[in-house]
Design a protein around this motif. Structure first.
Motif, PDB file in Angstrom:
ATOM      1  N   GLY A 117       0.832  -1.204   0.000  1.00  0.00           N
ATOM      2  CA  GLY A 117       0.000   0.000   0.000  1.00  0.00           C
ATOM      3  C   GLY A 117       0.855   1.237   0.000  1.00  0.00           C
ATOM      4  N   VAL A 118       0.535   2.156   0.879  1.00  0.00           N
ATOM      5  CA  VAL A 118       1.324   3.381   1.038  1.00  0.00           C
ATOM      6  C   VAL A 118       2.540   3.057   1.896  1.00  0.00           C
ATOM      7  N   ALA A 119       3.725   3.407   1.431  1.00  0.00           N
ATOM      8  CA  ALA A 119       4.933   3.134   2.200  1.00  0.00           C
ATOM      9  C   ALA A 119       4.941   3.968   3.472  1.00  0.00           C
ATOM     10  N   PRO A 120       5.133   3.347   4.641  1.00  0.00           N
ATOM     11  CA  PRO A 120       5.153   4.118   5.886  1.00  0.00           C
ATOM     12  C   PRO A 120       6.262   5.164   5.879  1.00  0.00           C
ATOM     13  N   PRO A 121       5.998   6.335   6.453  1.00  0.00           N
ATOM     14  CA  PRO A 121       7.030   7.373   6.546  1.00  0.00           C
ATOM     15  C   PRO A 121       8.229   6.923   7.372  1.00  0.00           C
ATOM     16  N   SER A 122       9.285   7.712   7.303  1.00  0.00           N
ATOM     17  CA  SER A 122      10.562   7.332   7.910  1.00  0.00           C
ATOM     18  C   SER A 122      10.464   7.064   9.405  1.00  0.00           C
ATOM     19  N   GLU A 123       9.563   7.743  10.094  1.00  0.00           N
ATOM     20  CA  GLU A 123       9.506   7.555  11.552  1.00  0.00           C
ATOM     21  C   GLU A 123       9.069   6.159  11.968  1.00  0.00           C
ATOM     22  N   TYR A 124       8.556   5.373  11.043  1.00  0.00           N
ATOM     23  CA  TYR A 124       8.127   4.015  11.374  1.00  0.00           C
ATOM     24  C   TYR A 124       9.200   2.967  11.081  1.00  0.00           C
ATOM     25  N   LEU A 125      10.275   3.353  10.409  1.00  0.00           N
ATOM     26  CA  LEU A 125      11.236   2.371   9.920  1.00  0.00           C
ATOM     27  C   LEU A 125      11.867   1.534  11.027  1.00  0.00           C
ATOM     28  N   ASP A 126      12.171   2.139  12.166  1.00  0.00           N
ATOM     29  CA  ASP A 126      12.849   1.402  13.227  1.00  0.00           C
ATOM     30  C   ASP A 126      11.951   0.372  13.894  1.00  0.00           C
ATOM     31  N   ARG A 127      10.662   0.393  13.583  1.00  0.00           N
ATOM     32  CA  ARG A 127       9.764  -0.618  14.140  1.00  0.00           C
ATOM     33  C   ARG A 127       9.680  -1.872  13.266  1.00  0.00           C
ATOM     34  N   LEU A 128      10.211  -1.804  12.068  1.00  0.00           N
ATOM     35  CA  LEU A 128      10.032  -2.897  11.111  1.00  0.00           C
ATOM     36  C   LEU A 128      11.105  -3.969  11.322  1.00  0.00           C
ATOM     37  N   ASP A 129      10.970  -4.696  12.439  1.00  0.00           N
ATOM     38  CA  ASP A 129      11.983  -5.683  12.813  1.00  0.00           C
ATOM     39  C   ASP A 129      12.044  -6.868  11.856  1.00  0.00           C
ATOM     40  N   LYS A 130      10.903  -7.291  11.346  1.00  0.00           N
ATOM     41  CA  LYS A 130      10.842  -8.509  10.533  1.00  0.00           C
ATOM     42  C   LYS A 130      10.460  -8.243   9.082  1.00  0.00           C
ATOM     43  N   CYS A 131      10.068  -7.047   8.767  1.00  0.00           N
ATOM     44  CA  CYS A 131       9.552  -6.738   7.421  1.00  0.00           C
ATOM     45  C   CYS A 131      10.623  -7.011   6.360  1.00  0.00           C
ATOM     46  N   ARG A 132      10.257  -7.783   5.361  1.00  0.00           N
ATOM     47  CA  ARG A 132      11.195  -8.173   4.311  1.00  0.00           C
ATOM     48  C   ARG A 132      10.965  -7.451   2.990  1.00  0.00           C
ATOM     49  N   ILE A 133       9.826  -6.797   2.831  1.00  0.00           N
ATOM     50  CA  ILE A 133       9.541  -6.119   1.568  1.00  0.00           C
ATOM     51  C   ILE A 133       8.421  -5.112   1.775  1.00  0.00           C
ATOM     52  N   VAL A 134       8.511  -3.987   1.065  1.00  0.00           N
ATOM     53  CA  VAL A 134       7.440  -2.992   1.008  1.00  0.00           C
ATOM     54  C   VAL A 134       7.049  -2.829  -0.454  1.00  0.00           C
ATOM     55  N   VAL A 135       5.772  -2.985  -0.744  1.00  0.00           N
ATOM     56  CA  VAL A 135       5.272  -2.839  -2.109  1.00  0.00           C
ATOM     57  C   VAL A 135       4.303  -1.670  -2.143  1.00  0.00           C
TER      58      VAL A 135
END
Length: 355
Positions: free
Chosen positions: A71-89
């Motif tokens: 969907g919509v790529a989360p803004p930069s402030e969310y990046l440090d929460r993405l511990d397991k995320c392997r791909i953003v589409v």
């Protein structure tokens, strides 16, 4: 169809779906609507689908444990929460607002969905051209005011015989190629400028090739913009390019608004270098009413009346294209999660140790 389950840590308006063998994988749509049928159908039992109505509706647990985001790529402030995320589409073609480096440095590939609205956008570019060269908007407005007195079949202020015109494309990617094929069907002389296409592509497509933007602008009766927005293309159609244009050119933009210097376009329309413009995109959306071109168009100033057509970034939209973008983006995420097949990655140059 997957059955509906409430996740233990879901907040209001967050839904989790999925049954069977794929429960180990979790795909998150952090900002979505109420209908999830297309996504459910594509995923089936391969993963758990989690849907939220906004970034603030996603729990910390979901951010940290999702395997993919669509969907919509989360803004930069969310990046440090993405511990397991392997791909953003991203469910769009454009990605100029995404922190590609931030995702890449964390090993997360970012992909776009470039093939969902190719025909629709190309059709829209041609529709804008046709509306202008056949004076359709001009006649419609005139007849609405005076249906009898303005019944003037022989009046066509922007009229052109298309087979006598040269149609140029800036950016011969998927959409640019599709648009130029449509122009060929009108027997237009077709030429493109794209320094990134290999030698010989013009032979394969039976096109002429311009070796510079100025060369293209100087010979075209109509030029249609189909480049991505990046540092190289921002303001590409500016004062220098417009100064090189053939007098009376028609400019079409269905790509991204900032590719055209809209103030330079205003001045080129004012001095009649540009005859008319069809714009589906603007530098600011919704339209900035303080921009001189937008203000003159909105006020219906005599010099610009019927010479500029603006549509609300709607070129991509049909029910079919909306279904395609939802389906195609979901498939891109699943193919990577299940088999490591990475498609349409747009941050490869920043990607370090992909997860």
């Amino acid at each position: 169809m997957p059955s509906l389950h409430c996740a233990v840590e879901c907040r209001p308006f967050v839904f989790c779906l999925g049954t069977g063998k794929g429960m180990g994988l979790r795909i998150l749509w952090p900002r979505t609507g109420r209908d999830h049928s297309v996504e459910e159908e594509e995923v089936g039992d391969a993963a758990t689908c989690e849907f939220a109505r906004g970034f603030d509706q996603v729990s910390d647990e979901q951010w940290r444990n999702c395997d993919a985001i669509v969907g919509v790529a989360p803004p930069s402030e969310y990046l440090d929460r993405l511990d397991k995320c392997r791909i953003v589409v991203k469910t769009a073609v454009g990605f100029d607002e995404v922190d590609l480096d931030g995702y890449g440095s964390r090993g997360i590939p970012v992909c776009n969905t470039p093939d969902y609205g190719t025909r629709e956008v190309a059709d829209h570019a041609i529709a804008l051209m046709m509306t202008l060269v056949k004076s359709i908007a001009f006649h419609d407005e005139a007849l609405r005011k005076e249906p009898v007195a303005n019944w003037r079949p022989a009046l066509n202020p922007y009229g052109r015989r298309l087979s006598a015109c040269t149609f140029g494309v800036v950016g011969l990617g998927r959409i640019g190629t599709t648009a130029i094929r449509r122009a060929q069907a009108f027997d237009m002389d077709c030429v493109f400028y794209d320094p990134y296409q290999p030698n010989g592509v013009e032979l394969a497509l039976n096109l002429r090739r311009a070796r510079s933007l100025e060369e293209l602008m100087g010979q075209c009766d109509v030029v249609s913009i189909h480049t991505p927005l990046n540092d190289e293309t921002r303001g590409l159609i500016g004062r220098e390019a417009l100064a090189a244009a053939k007098k009376g050119i028609i400019v079409i933009n269905t790509a991204r608004g900032p590719i055209i210097d809209i103030d330079a376009l205003h001045d080129a329309l004012k001095d009649d270098t540009v005859l008319a413009a069809g714009l589906d995109v603007l530098p600011d959306e919704p339209a900035n009413m303080n921009a001189p071109l937008v203000a003159a168009w909105h006020r219906g100033e005599e010099w610009i009346k019927n010479r500029v057509i603006i549509t609300p970034h709607s070129a991509f939209f049909t029910p079919e294209s909306v279904r395609d973008i939802r389906a195609f983006s979901t498939r891109t995420a699943l193919r990577y999660l299940q088999g490591g097949r990475l498609e349409n990655c747009v941050n490869g140059e920043y990607l370090v140790n992909a997860r």
